[in-house]
Design an enzyme around this catalytic site. Sequence first.
Site, PDB file in Angstrom:
ATOM      1  N   GLU A   1       0.810  -1.223   0.000  1.00  0.00           N
ATOM      2  CA  GLU A   1       0.000   0.000   0.000  1.00  0.00           C
ATOM      3  C   GLU A   1       0.843   1.274   0.000  1.00  0.00           C
ATOM      4  O   GLU A   1       0.838   2.034   0.972  1.00  0.00           O
ATOM      5  CB  GLU A   1      -0.956   0.004   1.204  1.00  0.00           C
ATOM      6  CG  GLU A   1      -1.908  -1.166   1.218  1.00  0.00           C
ATOM      7  CD  GLU A   1      -2.992  -1.050   2.297  1.00  0.00           C
ATOM      8  OE1 GLU A   1      -2.973  -0.075   3.073  1.00  0.00           O
ATOM      9  OE2 GLU A   1      -3.873  -1.934   2.341  1.00  0.00           O
TER      10      GLU A   1
ATOM     11  N   GLU B   1      -4.874  -8.526   1.210  1.00  0.00           N
ATOM     12  CA  GLU B   1      -5.488  -8.160   2.499  1.00  0.00           C
ATOM     13  C   GLU B   1      -6.978  -7.950   2.317  1.00  0.00           C
ATOM     14  O   GLU B   1      -7.414  -7.302   1.371  1.00  0.00           O
ATOM     15  CB  GLU B   1      -4.920  -6.847   3.061  1.00  0.00           C
ATOM     16  CG  GLU B   1      -3.556  -6.964   3.654  1.00  0.00           C
ATOM     17  CD  GLU B   1      -3.063  -5.640   4.248  1.00  0.00           C
ATOM     18  OE1 GLU B   1      -3.897  -4.812   4.685  1.00  0.00           O
ATOM     19  OE2 GLU B   1      -1.847  -5.446   4.255  1.00  0.00           O
TER      20      GLU B   1
HETATM   21  C1  FCB Z   1      -4.160  -1.912   5.746  1.00  0.00           C
HETATM   22  C2  FCB Z   1      -2.757  -2.188   6.239  1.00  0.00           C
HETATM   23  C3  FCB Z   1      -2.682  -3.185   7.376  1.00  0.00           C
HETATM   24  C4  FCB Z   1      -3.806  -2.976   8.346  1.00  0.00           C
HETATM   25  C5  FCB Z   1      -5.130  -2.960   7.639  1.00  0.00           C
HETATM   26  C6  FCB Z   1      -6.326  -2.839   8.550  1.00  0.00           C
HETATM   27  O1  FCB Z   1      -4.228  -0.652   5.171  1.00  0.00           O
HETATM   28  O2  FCB Z   1      -1.960  -2.631   5.186  1.00  0.00           O
HETATM   29  O3  FCB Z   1      -1.427  -3.085   7.971  1.00  0.00           O
HETATM   30  O4  FCB Z   1      -3.603  -1.807   9.051  1.00  0.00           O
HETATM   31  O5  FCB Z   1      -5.159  -1.901   6.719  1.00  0.00           O
END
Ligand code: FCB
Length: 478
Positions: free
Chosen positions: A169, A375
């Site tokens: 990210e 994620e």
């Molecule tokens: C993302 C991050 C991770 C965590 C989630 C909830 O943006 O990559 O580390 O904080 O959100």
Amino acid sequence: MPEPMPAAFPPAFLWGAATSAYQIEGAVREDGRTPSIWDTFSHTPGKTAGGDTGDTAVDHYHRYRDDVALMADLGLNAYRFSVSWSRVQPTGRGPAVQRGLDFYRRLVDELLDKGIKPALTLYHWDLPQELEDAGGWPERETAYRFAEYAGIVGAALGDRVEQWMTLNEPWCSAFLGYGSGVHAPGRTDHAAALRAAHHLNLAHGLATTALRSVMPARNSVAVSLNTAVVRPLSRRPEDLLAARKIDDLSGGVFHGPILHGAYPERLFEATASVTDWSHVQDGDLAAIHQPLDALGLNYYNPTLVSAADADARGPRSDGHGESDFSPWPAADDVAFHQSPGERTEMGWTVDPTGLYDMIMRYSREAPGLQLFITENGAAYDDKPDSDGRVHDPERVAYLNGHLSAVHRAIADGADVRGYYLWSLLDNFEWAYGYEKRFGGVYVDYVTLERTPKSSALWYGEAARTGTLPPVETAGRTS
Ligand code: FCB
């Protein structure tokens, strides 16, 4: 009537969980590690909820064997973790500290021993403090330092880790770190944020080249993006323009150069009041535009925007923490709105269609690349019941909805190869400290005891059977 057959995922699908170094490891002063920007930031009064830090986190550095065993017991076959740069290269430059690398060697060996595929992220936001002191991501030099670090880790672990991600990210690193300042290093300077974005892109490209030069050709290199899934409030042309601007500022600014070798022209025009982009040097776009094997997609919730009419101003920080400063450069003409529907503990709207849309968008944007959901997950206010079990039916529903969206995307032709639940364990949720629990596994922050929540048991059954179990059985399986 017989029950409908549950939808089957492809046999080789990876059912994983994800974490990141600073959020779980602790042991911040062990084996030669030096502070990263997150150590400094979390120790600065007022920056994190309750003054929480990652000093101990969930002590994964000492408990990694138990944590790997937990994943194996659940039935997961993949694990995405990140390497702490300042554990490996304490000053952000020069030779590696072997003791730091040894931790990751042990972790990877343990995973392989249990039949769990490691997926390694080189950078999940924890820049060595020395490099921030030298200017951080707004400075070009940081990209060269990152390529050197990538080469070190690639040479050490490339023989046993096949799946590599350069950055996690980069939007958050650039725009929350240097724009709104809710993340480390906490600067609020839009011109610096845009320079950071470019140098993160350059870092990705140079690191990809460095990795390829030291690793076996079979290994896969990717980047994990969290492009906003932007929805315009109406079809009014000014709302559509607002949506396009946020799409460029969250997606195009990264996937433009990374996947297509160019920034969107519109982005230059939109940000002309902030920067002239003279930090982009000849040859940079070619260096950034490296062939990749896969793309990681991180998705939590959609982003609803409109033009900022006097009566339509919404929260500017878009659920990414409170700040008087917007993360979005040159976007005062955009208003952010709460998407309708049920929300998680973060206040993020639950909307699996956003994940479907993101996958289908990148199937078109990145044809030929394998896609991984690197994620996805949700925070809820989980508590053990009187018999010590943790029931989290909301998270089961969240996962069921989002995995169903993944399944639908695969059925519609998307090449999604795996899914990583965020997160394996409750952990240090950045500026929110330990207040927000994203884990499939509950962590008691006093004893550090781990208890799989019913969602982890449900997800483990999905992993073992390759199909999504009925949600009613959540918690009764195992
Ligand atoms: C993302 C991050 C991770 C965590 C989630 C909830 O943006 O990559 O580390 O904080 O959100």
